[in-house]
Design a protein around this motif. Structure first.
Motif, short mmCIF file in Angstrom:
data_model
loop_
_atom_site.label_atom_id
_atom_site.label_comp_id
_atom_site.label_asym_id
_atom_site.label_seq_id
_atom_site.Cartn_x
_atom_site.Cartn_y
_atom_site.Cartn_z
N THR A 85 -11.75 6.27 -2.20
CA THR A 85 -10.32 6.08 -2.43
C THR A 85 -9.98 6.04 -3.92
OG1 THR A 85 -10.27 4.79 -0.42
CG2 THR A 85 -8.35 4.62 -1.83
N LYS A 86 -10.79 5.30 -4.67
CA LYS A 86 -10.54 5.16 -6.10
C LYS A 86 -10.61 6.52 -6.80
CE LYS A 86 -11.36 1.80 -9.62
NZ LYS A 86 -12.21 0.78 -10.18
N ILE B 186 -4.92 1.15 12.08
CA ILE B 186 -4.43 0.31 10.98
C ILE B 186 -5.63 -0.45 10.41
CG2 ILE B 186 -2.91 -1.62 10.36
CD1 ILE B 186 -1.05 -0.77 12.60
N PRO B 187 -5.82 -0.40 9.10
CA PRO B 187 -7.00 -1.06 8.52
C PRO B 187 -6.99 -2.58 8.67
CG PRO B 187 -5.73 0.13 6.83
CD PRO B 187 -4.99 0.27 8.11
N GLU C 150 -9.81 -4.37 4.22
CA GLU C 150 -9.80 -2.95 3.85
C GLU C 150 -8.47 -2.57 3.20
OE1 GLU C 150 -10.78 -0.26 7.09
OE2 GLU C 150 -10.44 1.36 5.66
N PHE C 151 -7.40 -3.19 3.67
CA PHE C 151 -6.09 -2.94 3.07
C PHE C 151 -6.07 -3.37 1.60
CE2 PHE C 151 -2.59 -2.25 6.36
CZ PHE C 151 -2.03 -1.21 5.65
N ALA D 63 -7.79 -0.13 -5.07
CA ALA D 63 -8.37 1.15 -5.47
C ALA D 63 -7.30 2.07 -6.04
CB ALA D 63 -9.06 1.82 -4.28
N GLY D 64 -6.07 1.91 -5.55
CA GLY D 64 -4.98 2.75 -6.03
C GLY D 64 -4.25 2.15 -7.22
N LEU E 114 -7.87 -0.82 -0.35
CA LEU E 114 -7.06 0.40 -0.55
C LEU E 114 -6.03 0.18 -1.66
CD1 LEU E 114 -6.21 1.50 3.11
CD2 LEU E 114 -7.42 2.88 1.43
N TYR F 261 -7.50 8.62 -6.15
CA TYR F 261 -6.39 8.23 -7.01
C TYR F 261 -6.60 8.73 -8.44
CZ TYR F 261 -3.70 5.20 -3.86
OH TYR F 261 -2.90 4.72 -2.86
N ILE G 145 -4.87 8.52 3.17
CA ILE G 145 -5.68 8.20 2.00
C ILE G 145 -6.96 7.50 2.47
CG2 ILE G 145 -5.80 6.69 -0.04
CD1 ILE G 145 -2.99 7.49 -0.70
N ARG G 146 -6.81 6.69 3.51
CA ARG G 146 -7.95 5.96 4.04
C ARG G 146 -9.03 6.90 4.59
NH1 ARG G 146 -7.80 2.97 9.41
NH2 ARG G 146 -9.59 1.57 9.35
N GLY H 103 -1.12 8.85 -9.38
CA GLY H 103 0.23 8.58 -8.89
C GLY H 103 0.27 8.58 -7.39
N ALA H 104 0.56 9.71 -6.81
CA ALA H 104 0.67 9.80 -5.35
C ALA H 104 -0.35 10.83 -4.83
CB ALA H 104 2.08 10.20 -4.97
N PRO H 105 -1.61 10.43 -4.68
CA PRO H 105 -2.68 11.40 -4.42
C PRO H 105 -2.52 12.22 -3.13
CG PRO H 105 -3.50 9.16 -4.15
CD PRO H 105 -2.14 9.06 -4.76
N ASN I 165 0.83 -1.20 0.00
CA ASN I 165 0.00 0.00 0.00
C ASN I 165 0.87 1.26 0.00
OD1 ASN I 165 -2.64 1.31 0.26
ND2 ASN I 165 -1.85 1.94 2.25
N VAL J 96 1.94 1.94 -3.48
CA VAL J 96 0.82 2.50 -4.25
C VAL J 96 0.65 3.99 -3.92
CG1 VAL J 96 -1.68 2.41 -4.57
CG2 VAL J 96 -0.38 0.29 -4.48
N MET J 97 0.75 4.32 -2.64
CA MET J 97 0.59 5.71 -2.21
C MET J 97 1.66 6.63 -2.79
SD MET J 97 -0.73 5.78 1.73
CE MET J 97 0.88 5.70 2.40
N GLU J 98 2.84 6.06 -3.06
CA GLU J 98 3.95 6.84 -3.62
C GLU J 98 3.93 6.88 -5.14
OE1 GLU J 98 6.53 8.57 -1.96
OE2 GLU J 98 5.16 8.30 -0.31
N GLY J 99 2.94 6.22 -5.73
CA GLY J 99 2.87 6.20 -7.18
C GLY J 99 3.78 5.15 -7.81
#
Lengths: 167, 103
Positions: free
Chosen positions: B75-76, A106-107, A111-112, A118-119, A115, B79, B64-65, B84-86, A32, A35-38
């Motif tokens: 979430t979707k 923490i999810p 849910e993780f 979704a990303g 997340l 993004y 993000i959560r 990329g890095a929202p 995750n 993903v958050m960092e792109g």
């Protein structure tokens, strides 16, 4: 020192082979986080790790109270391995871990996975382990994209700047 | 610490481009930072940005959560708006500090 911008990590392939809460979460947080960092991220579950994406088991992951020297009592004293063999202790320890994780927001596993997907991250199950445990596609969470072979995993890993991480 | 000119104003930013003072932020500045990130801001973007600013300036640490669970966006969608890095991109455009959350 090389500039961090010169060679960014472009893709991570994270393999989770264990069903302990701590190992599964290490894999989930890393995926995750990517993903958050792109960063393109693919998470591949194999062997006991399959529990984390199996509908039947994903909500019931445990942490091992036996043979786990890092585990301590609430006061900080080491957790005696002999105590860990008693019925219910593993469930109790696992419930405590989960409540602690909930406190710091923490999810849950499900849910993780949501997340991550979704990303744009992708979740896979290892074909060999799936066959070994007698599982089918419908036994898995809806977030599992496919059941793939190790050869397909390496195909997905192709490209410059990929890291493969085994948990 | 560096200085940058956005929308005709000199703004102080960190080395990675985040505003050091969220009070210097304006919508015009947001539009210009967004352009640097390759994003054309729409009303939907602004709804998310305003939500982020409001929560952050109140002292909440956003993830993000938590944003994905808000009424503003899922979430979707988050993004999709900031590809990329929202969280990083949206925080930068919203003129707040670089996010520090691990989840």
């Amino acid at each position: 020192m090389a500039n961090v911008q010169d060679h960014p990590i472009k893709k991570v392939m994270i393999i989770c082979s264990k069903a302990n809460i701590e190992d599964v979460y290490a894999a989930l947080v890393m995926t995750n986080g990517a993903v958050m960092e792109g960063i393109e991220a693919k998470l591949f579950f194999t062997f006991f790790g399959l529990d984390a994406i199996t509908k039947k088991h994903m909500k019931k992951l445990h942490t091992a109270p036996v043979g786990n020297p890092g585990l301590r009592m609430p006061g900080g004293l080491p957790f005696p391995t002999l105590l860990g063999i008693l019925p219910g202790v593993e469930a109790g320890v696992s419930a405590m871990m989960k409540s602690q994780m909930e406190k710091v927001d923490i999810p849950t596993v499900d849910e993780f996975l949501e997340l991550i997907t979704a990303g744009g991250g992708e979740i896979y199950a290892c074909k060999l382990a799936v066959e070994m445990f007698g599982l089918k596609k419908e036994d898995f969470s809806e977030h599992v994209k496919d059941i793939i072979t190790i050869g397909q995993l390496y195909e997905l890993a192709a490209g410059e700047g990929t890291q493969i991480i085994f948990v | 610490m560096a200085q940058k000119v956005y929308a005709g104003k000199t703004i102080s930013v960190t080395d990675d481009g985040y505003l050091t003072d969220p009070n210097q932020w304006t919508k015009d500045i947001a539009v210009e930072i967004a352009k640097e990130e390759g994003i054309e801001l729409t009303d939907k973007h602004f709804a998310v940005i305003e939500y982020i600013r409001e929560k952050t300036l109140k002292g909440d640490a956003l993830t993000i959560r938590t944003i994905g669970k808000s009424d503003v966006i899922d979430t979707k969608g988050f993004y999709e708006l900031f590809p990329g890095a929202p969280l990083k991109k949206a925080s930068r455009i919203a003129g707040i500090a670089k996010p520090t959350s691990c989840v």
